[in-house]
Design an enzyme around this catalytic site. Structure first.
Site, short mmCIF file in Angstrom:
data_model
loop_
_atom_site.label_atom_id
_atom_site.label_comp_id
_atom_site.label_asym_id
_atom_site.label_seq_id
_atom_site.Cartn_x
_atom_site.Cartn_y
_atom_site.Cartn_z
N THR A 56 0.77 -0.72 0.07
CA THR A 56 -0.24 0.30 -0.33
C THR A 56 1.33 1.09 -0.34
OG1 THR A 56 0.00 -0.23 2.28
CG2 THR A 56 -1.77 -1.28 1.49
N GLU B 215 -5.31 -3.54 -1.63
CA GLU B 215 -6.02 -4.56 -0.38
C GLU B 215 -7.19 -5.05 -1.63
OE1 GLU B 215 -5.55 -1.98 0.82
OE2 GLU B 215 -4.98 -2.38 2.91
N LYS C 154 -15.55 18.61 9.21
CA LYS C 154 -16.48 18.64 10.42
C LYS C 154 -16.47 19.81 10.80
CE LYS C 154 -19.18 14.86 13.24
NZ LYS C 154 -18.95 14.29 14.53
N TRP D 138 -20.87 17.08 8.17
CA TRP D 138 -20.15 16.76 7.57
C TRP D 138 -20.08 16.76 6.37
CZ3 TRP D 138 -19.12 10.35 7.52
CH2 TRP D 138 -18.97 9.95 9.03
P1 AMP Z 1 -4.92 2.58 -3.15
O1 AMP Z 1 -4.68 1.52 -2.78
O2 AMP Z 1 -3.19 3.22 -3.10
O3 AMP Z 1 -5.20 2.32 -4.64
O4 AMP Z 1 -5.84 3.53 -3.12
C1 AMP Z 1 -6.86 2.99 -2.33
C2 AMP Z 1 -8.13 3.92 -2.65
O5 AMP Z 1 -7.93 5.53 -3.44
C3 AMP Z 1 -9.44 3.75 -1.52
O6 AMP Z 1 -9.53 3.54 -0.65
C4 AMP Z 1 -10.16 5.85 -1.52
O7 AMP Z 1 -9.94 6.21 -1.15
C5 AMP Z 1 -9.29 5.94 -2.70
N1 AMP Z 1 -10.05 5.86 -4.67
C6 AMP Z 1 -9.88 4.53 -5.40
N2 AMP Z 1 -10.78 5.41 -6.45
C7 AMP Z 1 -11.22 6.31 -6.12
C8 AMP Z 1 -12.27 7.29 -6.64
N3 AMP Z 1 -12.74 6.09 -7.74
N4 AMP Z 1 -13.77 7.93 -6.03
C9 AMP Z 1 -12.87 8.14 -4.39
N5 AMP Z 1 -11.62 7.93 -3.85
C10 AMP Z 1 -10.83 6.82 -4.53
#
Ligand code: AMP
Length: 542
Positions: free
Chosen positions: A186, A331, A439, A444
């Site tokens: 990650t 994940e 907030k 929110w």
């Molecule tokens: P990663 O594991 O680095 O791919 O990041 C995952 C995170 O990216 C998710 O938990 C979201 O917070 C964000 N994310 C992925 N796709 C979107 C989307 N279409 N809109 C908003 N946030 C997103």
């Protein structure tokens, strides 16, 4: 009583064998680090992946040993995807945009035995090789004559020499489908990164789901361009799903600028592409500035961070390209939801349909979602109530590599760290990462809503909304804005632009103009860094 059907484990090697046998002449096109275009076929991928497997045998690697890659999207990386996982080793893709220290930390944590890298990243390898204690061989993804002599890196070989010494005569081993296949860390914006360890079964099931019509809808008639990197969550599984359906696969190598991507799309008649909003913004800027059109592109999946509605509208209305907004995470392999409309939506007006398209979409079969309130109870699917988003399914992580951080699941559900609403039709909409939620006066405010609205202004290239401490309201939003080159807009004009688009109390208190919004290694905004930059900022209303 057991069923009487054949029991074939779901293995990644079956994907490349299928592609080689049924789509053997299907094309794989890559822009190389050298800048030229390389072409060959799915059959060639299979043959050279088998040479990789023999090379790993020659190195004495055991089942389960990790092979790291630091590489762009390209044919040699694809061969490693199949050769490493297919021979029961674990492909560990590393994000080269991380800092060298982080890369060394990850390679050590994963205990990589071999590390394969594109020549772009030679300086990184020179800086870290002495600290990577488990790596016994370094493989430069280049021709033998492109390998410089005095790199200072011991046990360095060119990829072509390394696999060139091996035959393509190899039978893939057959093993338990739950065996680990690949590893991706990650982004680690808080604390050290953690590894998501995918299995053959999770990867093949994810590929099945990804190609469905309401997901990516990939087929043998597509020319597919993953702009999403193969170093982050397996390019959303496209190297596997393209093989599963025999699509033509087009890979951009290091050239991610708007011009290079556009030219590749046109020359390779790309029909389908997948990428994050920041990359698509560069593409749209280039196409817009040069008055161009897309002659073959039909649809694109956009995700990784919230896709601004203005981008969806530009693709659809100006260029006739369908945008599928998608959401997922490392994940989750990564696909969780995609936004495709249902039959019942046909009767809606275009504006109503567009409002749905802006959401992150519906779960695909295999993924279940729920939102949970502060009191721990599941929240209603009414499109208005917010909650912490939880997911479960066979390609969703059960625990991190080496059990870092303990058991992440709660009652079998993985907490995503996102806050979302779900409507009565199952369409999920992310409002924030839980740590980014603003907030104000007990209510929110969605930072994504503020950003999307700001991005709708023609002068704005990128916007990031963060909360600032306020004695009365706890927090008030401000929006940091980077303008398009040559564009101008005043603070007052931009604040006025919000009027009528958001409730009054949701409109940011201030606009801060910045040269650029800090972007992290996976193309997402780094709000932590922005907050640091604005450490001494004071709200004008105080
Ligand atoms: P990663 O594991 O680095 O791919 O990041 C995952 C995170 O990216 C998710 O938990 C979201 O917070 C964000 N994310 C992925 N796709 C979107 C989307 N279409 N809109 C908003 N946030 C997103």
């Amino acid at each position: 009583m057991l069923g009487l059907m054949q029991n074939h484990p779901l293995l990644i090697s079956s994907l490349i064998d299928f592609a080689a046998r049924h789509h053997g002449d299907g094309q794989i096109v890559s822009r190389r680090v050298e800048g030229d275009i390389h072409r060959y076929t799915w059959k060639d991928v299979q043959q050279r992946a088998k040479q990789v497997a023999n090379a790993l045998n020659a190195e004495g690697l055991n089942a389960g040993d990790r092979v790291g890659t630091l590489a762009w999207n390209g044919y040699r990386h694809l061969e490693l995807y199949y050769g490493v996982s297919g021979s029961e080793r674990v492909l560990h893709t590393i994000n080269p945009r991380l800092l060298p220290d982080q890369i060394a930390w990850i390679a050590n944590h994963a205990e990589d035995q071999i590390l394969c890298f594109d020549m772009t990243f030679l300086p990184i390898i020179q800086a870290i090789h002495a600290h990577c204690k488990t790596v016994k061989k370094w493989v430069a993804l280049c021709d033998a004559d492109k390998l410089p002599q005095d790199t200072g890196i011991p046990n360095l070989v060119s990829y072509e020499d390394w696999i060139g010494a091996q035959s393509a005569n190899y039978s893939w081993p057959v093993f338990d489908e739950n065996t680990a296949s690949s590893l991706c860390y990650t982004s680690g914006t808080t604390g050290n990164p953690k590894g998501a360890l995918y299995s053959h079964r999770s990867t093949v099931l994810h590929a099945f789901a990804a190609v469905l019509p309401d997901a990516m809808g990939l087929s043998a008639s597509d020319s597919a361009l993953p702009v999403v990197p193969m170093f982050h969550v397996n390019a959303w599984g496209m190297p596997y799903s393209a093989a599963m359906v025999g699509a033509k696969l087009v890979m951009p190598g290091p050239a991610m600028d708007g011009k290079s991507i556009y030219e590749l799309m046109e020359s390779e008649k790309v029909t389908f592409a997948a990428g994050v909003p920041t990359v698509w913004q560069m593409l749209l800027n280039y196409v817009g500035q040069n008055n161009l059109k897309f002659s073959s592109l039909k649809r694109t999946v956009i995700g990784g961070s919230a896709c601004p509605p203005a981008m969806i509208t530009a693709f659809r209305e100006k260029y006739g390209v369908d945008v599928l907004h998608a959401w997922g995470m490392t994940e989750m392999s990564p696909l969780g939801t995609l936004c495709t409309l249902k039959e019942k939506h046909k009767s809606l007006s275009e504006a109503e349909r567009n409002a749905i398209r802006m959401k992150q979409g519906r779960a695909i079969y295999g993924v279940d979602l729920k939102i949970v309130g502060a009191d721990g109870t599941e929240q209603p699917w009414d499109g208005a109530t917010y909650g912490d988003l939880y997911v479960t399914g066979p390609w969703i992580l059960a625990s991190y590599f080496k059990n870092e951080g303990g058991d992440p699941l709660e009652d079998g559900w993985f907490p995503t760290g996102d806050v979302a609403t779900i409507d009565a039709d199952g369409f999920m909409q992310i409002t924030d990462r839980s740590k980014d939620v603003i907030k104000s006066g007990g209510e929110w405010i969605s930072s994504i809503d503020v950003e999307n609205t700001a991005m709708g202004h023609p002068a704005v290239a990128m916007a990031a909304c963060i909360g600032m401490p306020h004695p009365k309201w706890d927090e008030r939003p401000i929006v940091a804005v980077a303008l398009k080159p040559g564009a101008e807009v005043s603070r007052e004009e931009l604040l006025k632009f919000f009027e009528g688009k958001m409730a009054k109390w949701q409109i940011p208190d201030d606009v801060v103009f910045v040269d650029s919004i800090p972007i992290g290694a996976t193309g997402k905004m780094l709000k932590t860094k922005l907050r640091e930059q604005l450490r001494d900022y004071k709200l004008p209303t105080l």
